[in-house]
Scaffold this motif. Structure first.
Motif, short mmCIF file in Angstrom:
data_model
loop_
_atom_site.label_atom_id
_atom_site.label_comp_id
_atom_site.label_asym_id
_atom_site.label_seq_id
_atom_site.Cartn_x
_atom_site.Cartn_y
_atom_site.Cartn_z
N GLY A 43 -27.49 67.77 -30.94
CA GLY A 43 -28.26 69.02 -31.05
C GLY A 43 -27.38 70.23 -30.90
O GLY A 43 -26.22 70.15 -30.47
N ASP A 44 -27.92 71.39 -31.23
CA ASP A 44 -27.19 72.65 -31.13
C ASP A 44 -26.83 72.92 -29.68
O ASP A 44 -27.71 73.11 -28.83
CB ASP A 44 -28.06 73.78 -31.69
CG ASP A 44 -27.29 75.08 -31.84
OD1 ASP A 44 -26.22 75.22 -31.21
OD2 ASP A 44 -27.76 75.97 -32.59
N ALA A 45 -25.54 72.94 -29.37
CA ALA A 45 -25.09 73.11 -27.99
C ALA A 45 -25.44 74.48 -27.42
O ALA A 45 -25.37 74.68 -26.21
CB ALA A 45 -23.58 72.89 -27.91
N ARG A 46 -25.81 75.43 -28.30
CA ARG A 46 -26.15 76.76 -27.80
C ARG A 46 -27.53 76.80 -27.17
O ARG A 46 -27.83 77.71 -26.39
CB ARG A 46 -26.09 77.78 -28.96
CG ARG A 46 -24.68 78.07 -29.44
CD ARG A 46 -24.69 78.98 -30.64
NE ARG A 46 -25.29 78.32 -31.81
CZ ARG A 46 -25.43 78.89 -33.00
NH1 ARG A 46 -25.05 80.15 -33.16
NH2 ARG A 46 -25.97 78.23 -34.01
N ILE A 47 -28.38 75.82 -27.50
CA ILE A 47 -29.73 75.85 -26.93
C ILE A 47 -30.12 74.56 -26.21
O ILE A 47 -30.96 74.60 -25.32
CB ILE A 47 -30.78 76.16 -28.03
CG1 ILE A 47 -30.78 75.09 -29.12
CG2 ILE A 47 -30.54 77.54 -28.62
CD1 ILE A 47 -31.89 75.28 -30.14
N PHE A 48 -29.53 73.43 -26.54
CA PHE A 48 -29.90 72.16 -25.90
C PHE A 48 -28.97 71.81 -24.74
O PHE A 48 -27.80 72.23 -24.70
CB PHE A 48 -29.87 71.02 -26.94
CG PHE A 48 -30.98 71.09 -27.95
CD1 PHE A 48 -32.28 70.71 -27.61
CD2 PHE A 48 -30.74 71.55 -29.23
CE1 PHE A 48 -33.30 70.78 -28.53
CE2 PHE A 48 -31.76 71.63 -30.17
CZ PHE A 48 -33.05 71.25 -29.83
N ASN A 49 -29.53 71.03 -23.79
CA ASN A 49 -28.76 70.50 -22.66
C ASN A 49 -27.96 71.58 -21.94
O ASN A 49 -26.74 71.56 -21.87
CB ASN A 49 -27.80 69.40 -23.16
CG ASN A 49 -27.21 68.61 -21.99
OD1 ASN A 49 -27.81 68.54 -20.92
ND2 ASN A 49 -26.04 68.02 -22.20
N ARG A 50 -28.71 72.51 -21.33
CA ARG A 50 -28.06 73.62 -20.62
C ARG A 50 -28.61 73.69 -19.19
O ARG A 50 -29.43 74.56 -18.85
CB ARG A 50 -28.32 74.93 -21.35
CG ARG A 50 -27.86 74.93 -22.81
CD ARG A 50 -28.07 76.30 -23.43
NE ARG A 50 -27.14 77.27 -22.89
CZ ARG A 50 -27.41 78.58 -22.81
NH1 ARG A 50 -28.59 79.05 -23.18
NH2 ARG A 50 -26.51 79.42 -22.33
N PRO A 51 -28.16 72.79 -18.31
CA PRO A 51 -28.66 72.79 -16.92
C PRO A 51 -28.36 74.10 -16.19
O PRO A 51 -29.15 74.53 -15.35
CB PRO A 51 -27.95 71.61 -16.27
CG PRO A 51 -26.78 71.30 -17.16
CD PRO A 51 -27.21 71.68 -18.54
#
Length: 392
Positions: A43-51
């Motif tokens: 997924g887009d690292a800018r919006i997904f998986n951002r603890p």
């Protein structure tokens, strides 16, 4: 060739919309705010998986849930009952509004907005959370104590209101005070000192369904605290409390959402990450008051990675019975402070010896005086001789 070019252009515009969809004020869209809770491979690292983006939620919730477990360092031997609405107030500061990601400082979900007129791939804060100045979490608390042990229960349930589909909280705490074991050995000015241990565990569930979305974002929150509480009463109605301890908090996300919002229509989110709070050392100061027989407000300050202000303004405590004073306990145990013996005990110990000495002295005096009494009874005095000569 024109048709393929137009299709390519439309597809590019759609991808740009998906990659960045600020609202009209420059804040993150609902989709971007919630997508941070999903660990989506590829997924887009800018919006997904951002603890780090959502961590301020649990760093504020954990101190709230780990506060207000006690109202005194002392738990009486006689039965007590408590009820109230304690809560903690946590100011949302600059450390809640930004975090470090890939070496750069970027906004959290509590962060500021960007410029909607200029393209910027940064995901900014959520408008609703950004406008919060303080964070709090009210609940109902009941407690009962007996023989220096105290059981605490807390909870809160709210019906589905607007976008909030579920809100519940349940917690249990235990406290034991040790003052009755040593207060009777202390000098009078120090008898207001007491020490207790406190354990507290809370579990809370929140379900959120944004407008134009199907399904919910579910957050399961747990918090735990272990505290050493030292209390001192300079006067009967005031107690100063010092807390040293350890606290932890965790937030697990789940659920499934499908967006029907503009720019994200048909997109889905499956939250699945767990985020820990600022686990570690806890320090606190508080002042508890006792007005009358039942009104027991408490005001305090805690620090556990961030500052919070605690209050039990609407808190009532009733004691059924009266405990023995430290002096009464000392008398029962036969304990004399300082290891000295009382005057009464000294008199009791010395009386037999003194009486023996007095008796022996009296006997000696009698023995010495007896011959004198015999002489007085048996010998002839000079006056008697004169009378005998006159008779002759």
């Amino acid at each position: 060739m024109k048709t393929p070019f137009k299709l390519f252009l439309v597809a590019g515009l759609c991808l740009a919309a998906v990659a960045h969809a600020m609202d009209d004020k420059g804040y993150a869209s609902i989709y971007e705010s919630i997508a941070a809770f999903e660990n989506r491979p590829g997924g887009d690292a800018r919006i997904f998986n951002r603890p780090g983006y959502v961590k301020p939620i649990i760093t504020n919730l954990a101190p709230v849930l780990n506060s207000n477990w006690y109202v005194s360092a002392t738990v009486p031997q006689s039965m007590t009952f408590e009820a109230g609405l304690p809560f903690a107030i946590i100011p949302i500061g600059s450390d809640d509004r930004s975090f470090s990601e890939n070496g750069a400082s970027v906004p959290t979900i509590f962060g500021d907005h960007g410029d909607p007129l200029n393209y910027d791939p940064t995901v900014y804060g959520n408008e609703t959370l950004h406008n919060l100045g303080v964070f709090t979490y009210p609940y109902l608390q009941l407690a009962g104590g007996f023989y220096h042990a105290r059981l605490v229960l807390r909870g809160m349930w709210l019906p589905a209101v607007s976008e909030l589909q579920k809100f519940n909280l349940i917690g249990i705490g235990l406290q034991y005070s040790f003052g009755h074991l040593f207060q009777y050995m202390l000098p009078k000015p120090a008898q207001g000192l007491d020490v207790s241990l406190v354990l507290g565990y809370s579990s809370s569930g929140i379900s959120y369904q944004p407008e134009d979305y199907e399904g919910t974002l579910d957050l399961d929150i747990s918090a735990f605290t272990f505290d050493l509480v030292i209390g001192y009463k300079p006067i009967k109605i005031v107690e100063v409390l010092l807390t040293l301890g350890y606290q932890s908090g965790s937030m697990a996300s789940s659920g499934h959402l499908v967006s029907h919002a503009e720019g994200w229509n048909g997109q889905s989110i499956d939250p699945n990450i767990t985020v820990d709070g600022n686990d570690g050392f806890k320090f606190g100061l508080a002042v508890a008051f006792q007005f009358g027989s039942s009104f027991h407000p408490v005001l305090g300050y805690d620090y556990a990675g961030k500052s919070s202000f605690t209050t039990n303004v609407l808190y009532f405590k009733q004691q059924f019975g009266k405990d023995k004073t430290p002096d009464e306990i000392a008398k029962e145990k036969g304990y004399v402070r300082g290891g000295s013996v009382s005057n009464d005990e000294e008199d009791t110990e010395e009386t037999p010896k003194a009486s023996k000495k007095k008796k022996s002295k009296k006997k000696k005096k009698v023995v010495e005086e007896e011959p004198e009494e015999e002489d007085a009874a048996g010998d002839t005095t000079a006056a008697d001789d004169e009378f005998e000569e006159f008779d002759d």
